[in-house]
Enzyme design. Sequence first.
Site, PDB file in Angstrom:
ATOM      1  N   TRP A 162       0.815  -1.226   0.000  1.00  0.00           N
ATOM      2  CA  TRP A 162       0.000   0.000   0.000  1.00  0.00           C
ATOM      3  C   TRP A 162       0.842   1.265   0.000  1.00  0.00           C
ATOM      4  O   TRP A 162       0.331   2.355  -0.228  1.00  0.00           O
ATOM      5  CB  TRP A 162      -0.927   0.031   1.240  1.00  0.00           C
ATOM      6  CG  TRP A 162      -0.188  -0.207   2.521  1.00  0.00           C
ATOM      7  CD1 TRP A 162      -0.059  -1.408   3.174  1.00  0.00           C
ATOM      8  CD2 TRP A 162       0.576   0.741   3.288  1.00  0.00           C
ATOM      9  NE1 TRP A 162       0.737  -1.256   4.299  1.00  0.00           N
ATOM     10  CE2 TRP A 162       1.138   0.054   4.386  1.00  0.00           C
ATOM     11  CE3 TRP A 162       0.830   2.111   3.158  1.00  0.00           C
ATOM     12  CZ2 TRP A 162       1.936   0.670   5.342  1.00  0.00           C
ATOM     13  CZ3 TRP A 162       1.638   2.733   4.105  1.00  0.00           C
ATOM     14  CH2 TRP A 162       2.176   2.016   5.178  1.00  0.00           C
ATOM     15  N   ASN A 163       2.147   1.169   0.330  1.00  0.00           N
ATOM     16  CA  ASN A 163       2.858   2.419   0.629  1.00  0.00           C
ATOM     17  C   ASN A 163       3.217   3.248  -0.605  1.00  0.00           C
ATOM     18  O   ASN A 163       3.354   4.460  -0.509  1.00  0.00           O
ATOM     19  CB  ASN A 163       4.073   2.163   1.534  1.00  0.00           C
ATOM     20  CG  ASN A 163       5.132   1.311   0.889  1.00  0.00           C
ATOM     21  OD1 ASN A 163       4.855   0.554  -0.041  1.00  0.00           O
ATOM     22  ND2 ASN A 163       6.344   1.421   1.377  1.00  0.00           N
ATOM     23  N   ARG A 171       6.711  -0.771 -11.418  1.00  0.00           N
ATOM     24  CA  ARG A 171       8.059  -1.350 -11.422  1.00  0.00           C
ATOM     25  C   ARG A 171       8.042  -2.827 -11.821  1.00  0.00           C
ATOM     26  O   ARG A 171       9.060  -3.406 -12.132  1.00  0.00           O
ATOM     27  CB  ARG A 171       8.611  -1.186 -10.002  1.00  0.00           C
ATOM     28  CG  ARG A 171      10.056  -0.979  -9.890  1.00  0.00           C
ATOM     29  CD  ARG A 171      10.421  -0.303  -8.596  1.00  0.00           C
ATOM     30  NE  ARG A 171      10.328  -1.183  -7.447  1.00  0.00           N
ATOM     31  CZ  ARG A 171      10.791  -0.836  -6.234  1.00  0.00           C
ATOM     32  NH1 ARG A 171      11.357   0.331  -6.039  1.00  0.00           N
ATOM     33  NH2 ARG A 171      10.690  -1.653  -5.227  1.00  0.00           N
ATOM     34  N   LYS A 186      -2.179  -8.160  -8.007  1.00  0.00           N
ATOM     35  CA  LYS A 186      -3.020  -8.053  -6.817  1.00  0.00           C
ATOM     36  C   LYS A 186      -2.521  -6.872  -6.003  1.00  0.00           C
ATOM     37  O   LYS A 186      -1.527  -6.963  -5.289  1.00  0.00           O
ATOM     38  CB  LYS A 186      -2.966  -9.337  -5.973  1.00  0.00           C
ATOM     39  CG  LYS A 186      -4.097  -9.349  -4.946  1.00  0.00           C
ATOM     40  CD  LYS A 186      -3.720  -9.948  -3.630  1.00  0.00           C
ATOM     41  CE  LYS A 186      -3.015  -9.044  -2.683  1.00  0.00           C
ATOM     42  NZ  LYS A 186      -3.723  -7.834  -2.220  1.00  0.00           N
ATOM     43  N   SER A 241       6.067  -7.078   3.115  1.00  0.00           N
ATOM     44  CA  SER A 241       6.821  -7.347   4.341  1.00  0.00           C
ATOM     45  C   SER A 241       7.630  -8.631   4.211  1.00  0.00           C
ATOM     46  O   SER A 241       7.278  -9.547   3.457  1.00  0.00           O
ATOM     47  CB  SER A 241       5.844  -7.464   5.509  1.00  0.00           C
ATOM     48  OG  SER A 241       4.955  -8.534   5.269  1.00  0.00           O
ATOM     49  N   GLU A 262      10.856  -8.115  -2.993  1.00  0.00           N
ATOM     50  CA  GLU A 262      11.276  -6.787  -2.520  1.00  0.00           C
ATOM     51  C   GLU A 262      10.660  -6.631  -1.137  1.00  0.00           C
ATOM     52  O   GLU A 262       9.477  -6.329  -1.012  1.00  0.00           O
ATOM     53  CB  GLU A 262      10.760  -5.695  -3.465  1.00  0.00           C
ATOM     54  CG  GLU A 262      11.330  -5.768  -4.872  1.00  0.00           C
ATOM     55  CD  GLU A 262      12.789  -5.349  -4.952  1.00  0.00           C
ATOM     56  OE1 GLU A 262      13.296  -4.761  -3.975  1.00  0.00           O
ATOM     57  OE2 GLU A 262      13.427  -5.641  -5.980  1.00  0.00           O
ATOM     58  N   ARG A 290      10.543  10.985   3.632  1.00  0.00           N
ATOM     59  CA  ARG A 290       9.881  10.691   2.361  1.00  0.00           C
ATOM     60  C   ARG A 290       8.806   9.655   2.664  1.00  0.00           C
ATOM     61  O   ARG A 290       9.030   8.684   3.374  1.00  0.00           O
ATOM     62  CB  ARG A 290      10.908  10.126   1.377  1.00  0.00           C
ATOM     63  CG  ARG A 290      10.304   9.660   0.077  1.00  0.00           C
ATOM     64  CD  ARG A 290      11.413   9.345  -0.915  1.00  0.00           C
ATOM     65  NE  ARG A 290      10.876   8.784  -2.134  1.00  0.00           N
ATOM     66  CZ  ARG A 290      11.032   7.512  -2.507  1.00  0.00           C
ATOM     67  NH1 ARG A 290      11.722   6.678  -1.755  1.00  0.00           N
ATOM     68  NH2 ARG A 290      10.510   7.081  -3.638  1.00  0.00           N
ATOM     69  N   CYS A 296      10.175   1.347   2.509  1.00  0.00           N
ATOM     70  CA  CYS A 296      11.172   0.308   2.817  1.00  0.00           C
ATOM     71  C   CYS A 296      12.559   0.917   2.882  1.00  0.00           C
ATOM     72  O   CYS A 296      13.447   0.385   3.525  1.00  0.00           O
ATOM     73  CB  CYS A 296      11.120  -0.776   1.754  1.00  0.00           C
ATOM     74  SG  CYS A 296      11.260  -0.101   0.100  1.00  0.00           S
ATOM     75  N   GLU A 393      11.450  -2.599  11.202  1.00  0.00           N
ATOM     76  CA  GLU A 393      11.001  -1.365  10.558  1.00  0.00           C
ATOM     77  C   GLU A 393      10.061  -0.595  11.470  1.00  0.00           C
ATOM     78  O   GLU A 393       9.070  -1.150  11.938  1.00  0.00           O
ATOM     79  CB  GLU A 393      10.189  -1.717   9.308  1.00  0.00           C
ATOM     80  CG  GLU A 393      10.978  -2.288   8.188  1.00  0.00           C
ATOM     81  CD  GLU A 393      10.084  -2.553   6.987  1.00  0.00           C
ATOM     82  OE1 GLU A 393       9.046  -3.222   7.142  1.00  0.00           O
ATOM     83  OE2 GLU A 393      10.430  -2.081   5.910  1.00  0.00           O
TER      84      GLU A 393
HETATM   85  P1  NAD Z   1       2.317  -6.832   3.447  1.00  0.00           P
HETATM   86  O1  NAD Z   1       3.365  -7.896   3.357  1.00  0.00           O
HETATM   87  O2  NAD Z   1       1.389  -6.883   4.586  1.00  0.00           O
HETATM   88  O3  NAD Z   1       1.391  -6.879   2.140  1.00  0.00           O
HETATM   89  C1  NAD Z   1       1.934  -6.737   0.864  1.00  0.00           C
HETATM   90  C2  NAD Z   1       0.953  -7.337  -0.135  1.00  0.00           C
HETATM   91  O4  NAD Z   1       0.869  -8.735   0.104  1.00  0.00           O
HETATM   92  C3  NAD Z   1      -0.470  -6.792  -0.035  1.00  0.00           C
HETATM   93  O5  NAD Z   1      -1.018  -6.728  -1.324  1.00  0.00           O
HETATM   94  C4  NAD Z   1      -1.169  -7.858   0.784  1.00  0.00           C
HETATM   95  O6  NAD Z   1      -2.553  -7.931   0.548  1.00  0.00           O
HETATM   96  C5  NAD Z   1      -0.485  -9.111   0.272  1.00  0.00           C
HETATM   97  N1  NAD Z   1      -0.516 -10.243   1.175  1.00  0.00           N
HETATM   98  C6  NAD Z   1      -0.557 -10.233   2.525  1.00  0.00           C
HETATM   99  N2  NAD Z   1      -0.577 -11.506   2.998  1.00  0.00           N
HETATM  100  C7  NAD Z   1      -0.546 -12.329   1.910  1.00  0.00           C
HETATM  101  C8  NAD Z   1      -0.560 -13.741   1.734  1.00  0.00           C
HETATM  102  N3  NAD Z   1      -0.590 -14.577   2.765  1.00  0.00           N
HETATM  103  N4  NAD Z   1      -0.523 -14.226   0.465  1.00  0.00           N
HETATM  104  C9  NAD Z   1      -0.474 -13.398  -0.593  1.00  0.00           C
HETATM  105  N5  NAD Z   1      -0.465 -12.052  -0.491  1.00  0.00           N
HETATM  106  C10 NAD Z   1      -0.491 -11.524   0.752  1.00  0.00           C
HETATM  107  O7  NAD Z   1       3.070  -5.446   3.327  1.00  0.00           O
HETATM  108  P2  NAD Z   1       2.435  -3.988   3.359  1.00  0.00           P
HETATM  109  O8  NAD Z   1       2.098  -3.663   4.775  1.00  0.00           O
HETATM  110  O9  NAD Z   1       1.388  -3.844   2.315  1.00  0.00           O
HETATM  111  O10 NAD Z   1       3.680  -3.105   2.878  1.00  0.00           O
HETATM  112  C11 NAD Z   1       4.667  -2.664   3.721  1.00  0.00           C
HETATM  113  C12 NAD Z   1       5.878  -3.577   3.613  1.00  0.00           C
HETATM  114  O11 NAD Z   1       6.357  -3.572   2.264  1.00  0.00           O
HETATM  115  C13 NAD Z   1       7.043  -3.090   4.438  1.00  0.00           C
HETATM  116  O12 NAD Z   1       7.656  -4.183   5.069  1.00  0.00           O
HETATM  117  C14 NAD Z   1       7.978  -2.466   3.404  1.00  0.00           C
HETATM  118  O13 NAD Z   1       9.324  -2.417   3.777  1.00  0.00           O
HETATM  119  C15 NAD Z   1       7.753  -3.361   2.246  1.00  0.00           C
HETATM  120  N6  NAD Z   1       8.160  -2.701   0.991  1.00  0.00           N
HETATM  121  C16 NAD Z   1       9.293  -3.117   0.371  1.00  0.00           C
HETATM  122  C17 NAD Z   1       9.720  -2.478  -0.785  1.00  0.00           C
HETATM  123  C18 NAD Z   1      10.962  -2.911  -1.502  1.00  0.00           C
HETATM  124  O14 NAD Z   1      11.109  -2.544  -2.654  1.00  0.00           O
HETATM  125  N7  NAD Z   1      11.856  -3.674  -0.878  1.00  0.00           N
HETATM  126  C19 NAD Z   1       8.964  -1.422  -1.301  1.00  0.00           C
HETATM  127  C20 NAD Z   1       7.813  -1.016  -0.643  1.00  0.00           C
HETATM  128  C21 NAD Z   1       7.410  -1.680   0.509  1.00  0.00           C
END
Ligand code: NAD
Length: 488
Positions: A162-163, A171, A186, A241, A262, A290, A296, A393
């Site tokens: 979502w962020n 990307r 998704k 995550s 990622e 930012r 992340c 984090e």
């Molecule tokens: P999240 O892992 O909770 O969810 C990410 C996505 O995965 C969402 O679309 C969610 O619905 C889906 N998801 C959740 N559980 C799932 C499952 N069991 N099976 C399949 N899909 C599932 O993360 P978030 O809270 O949406 O985003 C924040 C996290 O993303 C932080 O940890 C951040 O560091 C990371 N992030 C990393 C990068 C990078 O490029 N390394 C970039 C942006 C965000």
Amino acid sequence: MAEHTDGDEIADLLATTPTGGFLGGKWVEDGDRFTVDDPSTGLPLVDVVDNPPERFLEALDIADRTRESLAATTTHQRAEVLRRTYELIVRDSERLATLCTLEMGKPLAESRAEVAYAADFFRWFAGEALRVDGGYRPNPSGTGRILTLQRPVGPCLLITPWNFPIAMGARKIAPALAAGCPSIVKPSELTPLTMLALAALMEEAGAPAGSLSVLPTLDAAATTGPIIADRRLRKLSFTGSTAVGKQLIAQSAEQVLRVSMELGGSAPFVVFDDADLDAAVEGAMAAKMRNGGEACTSANRFLVHESVAEEFTARLTERMAGLSVGRGLDEGVEVGPLIDERAQVRLRDAVADVAAAGAEVNTGGAPLDRPGWFFAPTVVSGIPASHPFGDDELFGPVAPIRTFTDDEQAIAMANDTPYGLIAYAYTRDLERALRVCDRLESGMVGINRGVISNAAAPFGGVKHSGVGREGGFAGIHEYLETTYVGLP
Ligand code: NAD
């Protein structure tokens, strides 16, 4: 504070934004719906279709049927669609940025920057589509020739957080299409609107039928699980995550899926004793604030040489305390809300815990007393060495400061984490900078810079921060397989 966008404009925008599912080129509107909220008020914005597991399987049927015809399109054709998508994103950038702010909360200026960053991936991969090459060389033993071809990996599932509601999808979608792979996206259930608007633009840009599905859902595991277990899916690219990434890597083992991950980070931001402190404070604000700290790449641990720590802390505290916090659409706002109440409670408890252990809260430290999920920009120093504050984090506007005495200790502290996405270092000594770069366990390093993301550069992490690279020359290879042809 002046409102940038009035209620009627927002109502019009939401009324003209797709809220269905985009299934291989057609919109589907039937089925249950779920609500997308505005984090700056906690109130509902609009209802979106909750696409069920059967629809994800249908999307995979379509992707599988499209696989060969998409691979057979010319790179010129695919580059044209990508280039046109870039132009349409630029045309609609204000609309996309407003949507992004509405559903995610960040200030409009930051949403505009995100939309420009997202557009850049389409422009970059329009170029990269044309440059996929192979190889031809004699076998060193003289007994034949070695030909190598690059071919699209096949149907891809792209899961985004979502962020950065549009950039994280861009990307992945752009290099997948550049390589000739059909995608099923998704988006996060918290921010599906900007991605649906992007699907509509790709439709307008002439994306080949079947090349893209975008399916919001409330139940990520139940909808993606069956297609990850289906051998027709060939690639999973996930941004989110580390905890969910690990589960998805395990699930991907069954079909030996190609994965790009990622994941989370815990970026160290190291300020050496010879740093230009003006630049370091400026960079710290960028690296920390930012996206309101919900990135992340956010600086998660400020490691400052003891000789400059007092001055750095005072200057960072003054800057953080002076930030204007508010609704992202309002003029002059520099920090928006957190994404939801859970994030607000998590940060509040983390700061209270470290303060109870003896740390000093230099500014902020608590949610703001107003509707929405706001949190005061916070600086914490004097953290007991053994306290885990900042190990994971923080994902919000909270800056923990710790001190070090020499380079060895700084590097050891920076690397003392399971994560390895990005690290920042401020020094005026080039040799020291290069020495430190060599030893930081990190996929990316910013030297005297607080923001380094760029569509033309390889983005990604090591250790628990992930596998693979997005953007740059590497990005398209995440969607290509190498075939070796042995020749006489
Ligand atoms: P999240 O892992 O909770 O969810 C990410 C996505 O995965 C969402 O679309 C969610 O619905 C889906 N998801 C959740 N559980 C799932 C499952 N069991 N099976 C399949 N899909 C599932 O993360 P978030 O809270 O949406 O985003 C924040 C996290 O993303 C932080 O940890 C951040 O560091 C990371 N992030 C990393 C990068 C990078 O490029 N390394 C970039 C942006 C965000």
